[in-house]
Write a protein that holds these residues in place. Structure first.
Motif, PDB file in Angstrom:
ATOM      1  N   SER A 100       7.604   0.178   9.882  1.00  0.00           N
ATOM      2  CA  SER A 100       7.407   0.453  11.298  1.00  0.00           C
ATOM      3  C   SER A 100       6.973  -0.816  12.004  1.00  0.00           C
ATOM      4  O   SER A 100       6.167  -1.581  11.484  1.00  0.00           O
ATOM      5  CB  SER A 100       6.358   1.543  11.500  1.00  0.00           C
ATOM      6  N   PRO A 101       7.469  -1.035  13.232  1.00  0.00           N
ATOM      7  CA  PRO A 101       7.008  -2.185  14.004  1.00  0.00           C
ATOM      8  C   PRO A 101       5.728  -1.887  14.770  1.00  0.00           C
ATOM      9  O   PRO A 101       5.184  -2.768  15.417  1.00  0.00           O
ATOM     10  CB  PRO A 101       8.190  -2.433  14.962  1.00  0.00           C
ATOM     11  N   HIS A 102       5.259  -0.642  14.735  1.00  0.00           N
ATOM     12  CA  HIS A 102       4.119  -0.229  15.539  1.00  0.00           C
ATOM     13  C   HIS A 102       2.807  -0.450  14.794  1.00  0.00           C
ATOM     14  O   HIS A 102       2.681  -0.139  13.608  1.00  0.00           O
ATOM     15  CB  HIS A 102       4.254   1.245  15.948  1.00  0.00           C
ATOM     16  N   PHE A 103       1.823  -0.956  15.537  1.00  0.00           N
ATOM     17  CA  PHE A 103       0.524  -1.272  14.945  1.00  0.00           C
ATOM     18  C   PHE A 103      -0.158  -0.028  14.396  1.00  0.00           C
ATOM     19  O   PHE A 103      -0.771  -0.065  13.321  1.00  0.00           O
ATOM     20  CB  PHE A 103      -0.362  -1.948  15.996  1.00  0.00           C
ATOM     21  N   ALA A 104      -0.076   1.094  15.114  1.00  0.00           N
ATOM     22  CA  ALA A 104      -0.748   2.323  14.687  1.00  0.00           C
ATOM     23  C   ALA A 104      -0.219   2.804  13.346  1.00  0.00           C
ATOM     24  O   ALA A 104      -0.989   3.250  12.484  1.00  0.00           O
ATOM     25  CB  ALA A 104      -0.583   3.413  15.746  1.00  0.00           C
ATOM     26  N   ASP A 105       1.099   2.717  13.149  1.00  0.00           N
ATOM     27  CA  ASP A 105       1.684   3.140  11.880  1.00  0.00           C
ATOM     28  C   ASP A 105       1.234   2.237  10.734  1.00  0.00           C
ATOM     29  O   ASP A 105       0.927   2.697   9.639  1.00  0.00           O
ATOM     30  CB  ASP A 105       3.213   3.121  11.974  1.00  0.00           C
ATOM     31  N   ARG A 106       1.186   0.941  11.000  1.00  0.00           N
ATOM     32  CA  ARG A 106       0.739   0.004   9.967  1.00  0.00           C
ATOM     33  C   ARG A 106      -0.731   0.223   9.637  1.00  0.00           C
ATOM     34  O   ARG A 106      -1.128   0.147   8.471  1.00  0.00           O
ATOM     35  CB  ARG A 106       0.953  -1.433  10.445  1.00  0.00           C
ATOM     36  N   LEU A 107      -1.525   0.486  10.672  1.00  0.00           N
ATOM     37  CA  LEU A 107      -2.956   0.715  10.460  1.00  0.00           C
ATOM     38  C   LEU A 107      -3.178   1.960   9.612  1.00  0.00           C
ATOM     39  O   LEU A 107      -4.037   1.975   8.719  1.00  0.00           O
ATOM     40  CB  LEU A 107      -3.669   0.846  11.804  1.00  0.00           C
ATOM     41  N   ALA A 108      -2.408   3.010   9.882  1.00  0.00           N
ATOM     42  CA  ALA A 108      -2.531   4.248   9.107  1.00  0.00           C
ATOM     43  C   ALA A 108      -2.158   4.012   7.645  1.00  0.00           C
ATOM     44  O   ALA A 108      -2.836   4.494   6.729  1.00  0.00           O
ATOM     45  CB  ALA A 108      -1.650   5.338   9.711  1.00  0.00           C
ATOM     46  N   LEU A 109      -1.070   3.263   7.419  1.00  0.00           N
ATOM     47  CA  LEU A 109      -0.650   2.960   6.053  1.00  0.00           C
ATOM     48  C   LEU A 109      -1.705   2.118   5.341  1.00  0.00           C
ATOM     49  O   LEU A 109      -2.031   2.372   4.170  1.00  0.00           O
ATOM     50  CB  LEU A 109       0.684   2.223   6.072  1.00  0.00           C
ATOM     51  N   PHE A 110      -2.252   1.125   6.055  1.00  0.00           N
ATOM     52  CA  PHE A 110      -3.285   0.273   5.465  1.00  0.00           C
ATOM     53  C   PHE A 110      -4.523   1.088   5.110  1.00  0.00           C
ATOM     54  O   PHE A 110      -5.098   0.941   4.023  1.00  0.00           O
ATOM     55  CB  PHE A 110      -3.649  -0.849   6.439  1.00  0.00           C
ATOM     56  N   ALA A 111      -4.942   1.971   6.028  1.00  0.00           N
ATOM     57  CA  ALA A 111      -6.123   2.804   5.783  1.00  0.00           C
ATOM     58  C   ALA A 111      -5.908   3.712   4.581  1.00  0.00           C
ATOM     59  O   ALA A 111      -6.805   3.873   3.737  1.00  0.00           O
ATOM     60  CB  ALA A 111      -6.448   3.632   7.026  1.00  0.00           C
ATOM     61  N   LEU A 112      -4.710   4.294   4.473  1.00  0.00           N
ATOM     62  CA  LEU A 112      -4.418   5.176   3.337  1.00  0.00           C
ATOM     63  C   LEU A 112      -4.441   4.401   2.029  1.00  0.00           C
ATOM     64  O   LEU A 112      -4.990   4.872   1.024  1.00  0.00           O
ATOM     65  CB  LEU A 112      -3.064   5.845   3.545  1.00  0.00           C
ATOM     66  N   LEU A 113      -3.854   3.205   2.027  1.00  0.00           N
ATOM     67  CA  LEU A 113      -3.849   2.393   0.813  1.00  0.00           C
ATOM     68  C   LEU A 113      -5.263   2.008   0.402  1.00  0.00           C
ATOM     69  O   LEU A 113      -5.608   2.040  -0.789  1.00  0.00           O
ATOM     70  CB  LEU A 113      -3.004   1.134   1.026  1.00  0.00           C
ATOM     71  N   VAL A 114      -6.100   1.659   1.373  1.00  0.00           N
ATOM     72  CA  VAL A 114      -7.487   1.298   1.075  1.00  0.00           C
ATOM     73  C   VAL A 114      -8.225   2.486   0.457  1.00  0.00           C
ATOM     74  O   VAL A 114      -8.951   2.338  -0.538  1.00  0.00           O
ATOM     75  CB  VAL A 114      -8.211   0.815   2.348  1.00  0.00           C
ATOM     76  N   LEU A 115      -8.054   3.674   1.027  1.00  0.00           N
ATOM     77  CA  LEU A 115      -8.731   4.861   0.518  1.00  0.00           C
ATOM     78  C   LEU A 115      -8.250   5.214  -0.892  1.00  0.00           C
ATOM     79  O   LEU A 115      -9.047   5.585  -1.756  1.00  0.00           O
ATOM     80  CB  LEU A 115      -8.506   6.037   1.466  1.00  0.00           C
ATOM     81  N   VAL A 116      -6.942   5.105  -1.121  1.00  0.00           N
ATOM     82  CA  VAL A 116      -6.399   5.428  -2.442  1.00  0.00           C
ATOM     83  C   VAL A 116      -6.888   4.432  -3.488  1.00  0.00           C
ATOM     84  O   VAL A 116      -7.329   4.821  -4.580  1.00  0.00           O
ATOM     85  CB  VAL A 116      -4.860   5.450  -2.398  1.00  0.00           C
ATOM     86  N   VAL A 117      -6.853   3.142  -3.152  1.00  0.00           N
ATOM     87  CA  VAL A 117      -7.321   2.119  -4.092  1.00  0.00           C
ATOM     88  C   VAL A 117      -8.810   2.286  -4.363  1.00  0.00           C
ATOM     89  O   VAL A 117      -9.267   2.171  -5.517  1.00  0.00           O
ATOM     90  CB  VAL A 117      -7.023   0.706  -3.548  1.00  0.00           C
ATOM     91  N   ALA A 118      -9.590   2.569  -3.319  1.00  0.00           N
ATOM     92  CA  ALA A 118     -11.035   2.770  -3.497  1.00  0.00           C
ATOM     93  C   ALA A 118     -11.314   3.961  -4.399  1.00  0.00           C
ATOM     94  O   ALA A 118     -12.212   3.916  -5.250  1.00  0.00           O
ATOM     95  CB  ALA A 118     -11.705   2.961  -2.137  1.00  0.00           C
ATOM     96  N   ALA A 119     -10.539   5.037  -4.235  1.00  0.00           N
ATOM     97  CA  ALA A 119     -10.726   6.211  -5.082  1.00  0.00           C
ATOM     98  C   ALA A 119     -10.371   5.913  -6.536  1.00  0.00           C
ATOM     99  O   ALA A 119     -11.092   6.315  -7.459  1.00  0.00           O
ATOM    100  CB  ALA A 119      -9.884   7.371  -4.549  1.00  0.00           C
ATOM    101  N   PRO A 175     -14.857   4.176 -10.503  1.00  0.00           N
ATOM    102  CA  PRO A 175     -15.754   3.864 -11.636  1.00  0.00           C
ATOM    103  C   PRO A 175     -16.132   2.390 -11.722  1.00  0.00           C
ATOM    104  O   PRO A 175     -17.148   2.053 -12.331  1.00  0.00           O
ATOM    105  CB  PRO A 175     -14.932   4.302 -12.857  1.00  0.00           C
ATOM    106  N   LEU A 176     -15.304   1.523 -11.121  1.00  0.00           N
ATOM    107  CA  LEU A 176     -15.546   0.090 -11.218  1.00  0.00           C
ATOM    108  C   LEU A 176     -16.407  -0.440 -10.077  1.00  0.00           C
ATOM    109  O   LEU A 176     -17.190  -1.381 -10.272  1.00  0.00           O
ATOM    110  CB  LEU A 176     -14.206  -0.673 -11.234  1.00  0.00           C
ATOM    111  N   ILE A 177     -16.284   0.154  -8.886  1.00  0.00           N
ATOM    112  CA  ILE A 177     -16.962  -0.410  -7.716  1.00  0.00           C
ATOM    113  C   ILE A 177     -18.144   0.411  -7.236  1.00  0.00           C
ATOM    114  O   ILE A 177     -18.934  -0.073  -6.423  1.00  0.00           O
ATOM    115  CB  ILE A 177     -15.965  -0.609  -6.551  1.00  0.00           C
ATOM    116  N   SER A 178     -18.273   1.638  -7.716  1.00  0.00           N
ATOM    117  CA  SER A 178     -19.411   2.453  -7.262  1.00  0.00           C
ATOM    118  C   SER A 178     -20.667   2.080  -8.061  1.00  0.00           C
ATOM    119  O   SER A 178     -20.601   1.899  -9.276  1.00  0.00           O
ATOM    120  CB  SER A 178     -19.113   3.943  -7.431  1.00  0.00           C
ATOM    121  N   PRO A 179     -21.810   1.957  -7.386  1.00  0.00           N
ATOM    122  CA  PRO A 179     -23.042   1.587  -8.078  1.00  0.00           C
ATOM    123  C   PRO A 179     -23.613   2.695  -8.954  1.00  0.00           C
ATOM    124  O   PRO A 179     -24.537   2.459  -9.740  1.00  0.00           O
ATOM    125  CB  PRO A 179     -24.003   1.246  -6.932  1.00  0.00           C
ATOM    126  N   GLN A 180     -23.072   3.906  -8.842  1.00  0.00           N
ATOM    127  CA  GLN A 180     -23.631   5.043  -9.562  1.00  0.00           C
ATOM    128  C   GLN A 180     -22.538   6.052  -9.864  1.00  0.00           C
ATOM    129  O   GLN A 180     -21.582   6.183  -9.093  1.00  0.00           O
ATOM    130  CB  GLN A 180     -24.729   5.699  -8.704  1.00  0.00           C
TER     131      GLN A 180
END
Length: 292
Positions: A9-28, A32-37
């Motif tokens: 998509s050439p639209h910023f909102a679509d890219r932002l949504a994709l980026f946010a989803l990727l960040v959430l999926v990678v964080a999940a 076990p590696l990045i959570s302090p507890q």
């Protein structure tokens, strides 16, 4: 990478949504590696550290030693940042697993109903109509009342709720495709029915089902959060985002906002990003819907 983003998509909102989803999926995935507890490990919890505000440095009596509660802690002494990461894992596991199971089952029934018609079509559609006449949350409530709590049980309940959507969508697509020339040619060549169904008909019915699946992942995550908020989804030992919100709801009136607020923000971001990505996916799979 830039070419891939422009194709998406050439639209910023679509890219932002994709980026946010990727960040959430990678964080999940990396929880076990990045959570302090580990919020599911009772040995790492200290009830004395319950309901600590964001930014508190405490936890000297826990098995892991002192730690910084960047997002505060809940009433059980769980680090909210860790609980949110693990809650995201549960939400994504439940959403994806129930959706894939429902897609496989509903797609198979829908293809059979649309291709063969007759009594098969009537039976499948009447069962689907009966199910869709009831609210999804009501069916899930009844099933969980029988099955009990747990990740596997809530996946089963959500699978039972979702399959009818895929069956109707697949049946509609199959009705359109079964009278086209390539299906007639496959029959004239003497190809087996199963080969026609899954080698020729299935690929042409998939695009709308992919979009429905993406939307249903968000719906399943939302429904799981609702059920857990009501206290019948997941046990307290495996807090999901919905259960964390429910836990903190009773403390809102005394000012402990963070227990509900931060999981709520994570849940909203996850659902909104999935929906926006699914909406863009619909346009990508159907060029006629491309926005000019």
């Amino acid at each position: 990478m830039r070419k891939l983003l422009d194709a998406y998509s050439p639209h910023f909102a679509d890219r932002l949504a994709l980026f946010a989803l990727l960040v959430l999926v990678v964080a999940a995935l990396a929880a076990p590696l990045i959570s302090p507890q580990n919020p599911y490990d009772l040995a790492q919890l200290n009830i004395a550290d319950g309901r600590l505000p964001p930014g508190t440095h405490a936890g000297s009596d826990t098995a892991t030693g002192p730690q910084h509660y960047w997002l505060g802690s809940d009433d059980q002494g769980r680090d909210m940042f860790s609980a949110i990461l693990y809650g995201l894992r549960i939400s994504l596991t439940v959403g994806l697993s129930s959706t894939l199971l429902a897609l496989a089952f509903g797609l198979s029934l829908g293809l059979l109903a649309g291709y063969f018609g007759g009594w098969i079509d009537t039976a499948v559609m009447r069962i689907a109509d009966i199910q869709l006449s009831f609210p999804a949350i009501l069916i899930a409530l009844v099933l969980l009342a029988v099955l009990g709590q747990g990740v596997g049980k809530i996946i089963t309940a959500l699978f039972a709720v979702q399959w009818a959507y895929y069956a109707r969508t697949a049946r509609s697509a199959a009705l359109v495709e079964r009278n086209k020339d390539y299906i007639a040619a496959a029959r004239l060549l003497g190809l087996s029915t199963w080969r026609i169904l899954f080698r020729h008909l299935l690929p042409n019915c998939l695009p709308p089902l992919i979009v429905v699946s993406a939307l249903q992942v968000a719906s399943a995550i939302s429904l799981e959060a609702t059920l857990s908020f009501l206290g019948i989804g997941l046990p307290i030992t495996e807090p999901s985002l919905g259960l964390l919100i429910s836990t903190g709801f009773q403390y809102l009136m005394v000012g402990d906002y963070w227990i509900s607020f931060f999981p709520g923000i994570a849940l909203v971001l996850l659902i909104v990003s999935i929906n926006l990505v699914a909406d863009r996916l619909r346009d990508v799979l159907n060029p006629r819907l491309q926005k000019q």
